[in-house]
Scaffold this active site. Sequence first.
Site, short mmCIF file in Angstrom:
data_model
loop_
_atom_site.label_atom_id
_atom_site.label_comp_id
_atom_site.label_asym_id
_atom_site.label_seq_id
_atom_site.Cartn_x
_atom_site.Cartn_y
_atom_site.Cartn_z
N THR A 168 -12.94 -24.52 30.92
CA THR A 168 -11.99 -23.93 31.52
C THR A 168 -10.71 -23.75 30.59
O THR A 168 -9.95 -24.83 30.69
CB THR A 168 -11.78 -24.63 33.06
OG1 THR A 168 -12.94 -24.95 33.62
CG2 THR A 168 -10.84 -23.84 34.01
N SER A 204 -13.08 -48.09 25.57
CA SER A 204 -12.90 -49.14 26.55
C SER A 204 -11.17 -49.24 26.81
O SER A 204 -10.54 -49.21 25.73
CB SER A 204 -13.28 -50.38 26.67
OG SER A 204 -12.95 -51.12 27.75
N ASN A 238 -11.46 -26.66 26.20
CA ASN A 238 -11.83 -27.25 27.38
C ASN A 238 -12.90 -25.89 27.87
O ASN A 238 -12.12 -24.80 27.64
CB ASN A 238 -11.02 -27.56 28.46
CG ASN A 238 -11.55 -28.27 29.58
OD1 ASN A 238 -11.72 -29.39 29.51
ND2 ASN A 238 -11.50 -27.83 30.75
N GLU A 245 -17.82 -57.00 32.37
CA GLU A 245 -16.90 -56.65 33.23
C GLU A 245 -17.20 -56.80 34.72
O GLU A 245 -16.42 -57.43 35.49
CB GLU A 245 -16.29 -55.24 32.70
CG GLU A 245 -15.39 -54.66 33.70
CD GLU A 245 -15.03 -53.29 33.26
OE1 GLU A 245 -15.00 -52.26 34.27
OE2 GLU A 245 -14.86 -52.83 32.00
N SER A 301 -18.89 -35.50 31.11
CA SER A 301 -19.44 -36.47 31.82
C SER A 301 -20.98 -36.78 31.08
O SER A 301 -21.56 -35.77 30.63
CB SER A 301 -20.17 -35.62 33.04
OG SER A 301 -18.79 -35.46 33.86
#
Length: 473
Positions: free
Chosen positions: A35, A130, A33, A191, A77
Amino acid sequence: MEKAEIGLIGLGVMGSNLALNIAEKGHPVAVFNRTTSRTGSFFKAAGELRRMIVPCSTLKEFAASIRPPRPIIIMVSAGPAVDEQIAALRSVLSSGDIVIDAGNANFRDTVRRFTDLKDSGLTFIGMGVSGGEEGARHGPSIMVGGTRDAYARVEKVLTDISAKYEGEPCAAWLGPDGAGHFVKTIHNGIEYADMQMIAEIYGVLRDGLGMAPKEIGGVFAEWNKGRLNSYLIEITAKVLAADDRETGRPMVDMILDRAGQKGTGKWSAIEAQTLGVSATAIEAAVSARVLSSLKTERLAAEKAYALGDLPKISGDRQEILRDLELALFAGKIAAYAQGFAVMEAASKQFDWRLPLPTIAKIWRAGCIIRSQFLGTLAEAFQESGELPNLLMAPAFIEMMKEAHPSLRRILARAVESGLPMPALSSALAYFDSYRQGRGTSNLIQAQRDFFGAHGFERIDAEGAFHGPWGMGG
């Protein structure tokens, strides 16, 4: 510890849960990660699974911890962050290594990244995942796009961590480059439609029949035992049964009626339009979320039009409830028909050869739209081969014959009471338009020819023709 089987970058909620899932299924996983404190706290909280996790503080250490060819899942993201992470990885990876984007990426970005890495020695996989946080931790539905060879390297890990339906993994290779992310996008579009239709039925029960949340929750719980059995119906019943801890009131009544969205529903609608496929229920669901965001304007409009109390729906309560159940079922069929029609068109456009029965099968567990309905859908595509539309499958013809009269009755009652039903009304209009052999577009073609000399086809001759209206317009 031996070298990790796979690596994962991005220890947010989804990434952390996916890493724990991988470790729990017996596959050593290296984690990184940006961070570094997050990496440390994740490793500390992993408990007994720490023995299967290799925490890394640098990308160089991370790459060295994974057995070549290195498959690396990126859980950051969507957008520029993915490109930045790929650029950083290129300096530490070797030929044959596999970069896997498991975020909610736009499939066009996935195609671009696949092409950009094509001559670099690295391989790219776009992987739709999903199931939310719970799915990531205990078994999601996984939709893979990339080369078959790249998938073969990670197939064992992915099938092990995926959800299982009667022992069958809900993970599959669906085609090259952007195929996996496109299928995930359409999953999310369906969905959107499914959730909007459920909300519209909830609105009829609340405002048309005057039912309280817990009573409505009981209705959904009962429906979940039958043809509507699904994850979304199940959680709807649970949501409606919950109370707010602070006020003691039903939790749903304390939530502002303003829905958010992250873009995948919009992408579904855009791609449907681009491919020339009608997906009206999905489009209506996206539009309904946009309209929901205009809370201040809606309150002002309610005052301007002196709305007052909406008239209640009268009649036999049990008959109305049966109609509501069938109306929702009919809308669901139409939404799925649209979603699969979009995927079929994309499959031809991009030469993906998407396996539609397989897609239905891997959605039967793990994903947000999982339902018993998908088993019937998979069978329909398997039995019918080149099926032009789900509405033409024999099993679905019979189901729609039973259900669409109820949808008509519910929509008629809702219109009379002023209850908005954008997705369900769009679903019925789609169904009626699809089954009508002679529509009204002949008039539109005449209008286009009148003002723009666009020409039209005749019913009795081949070729393009113009009408006898001179130079008007």
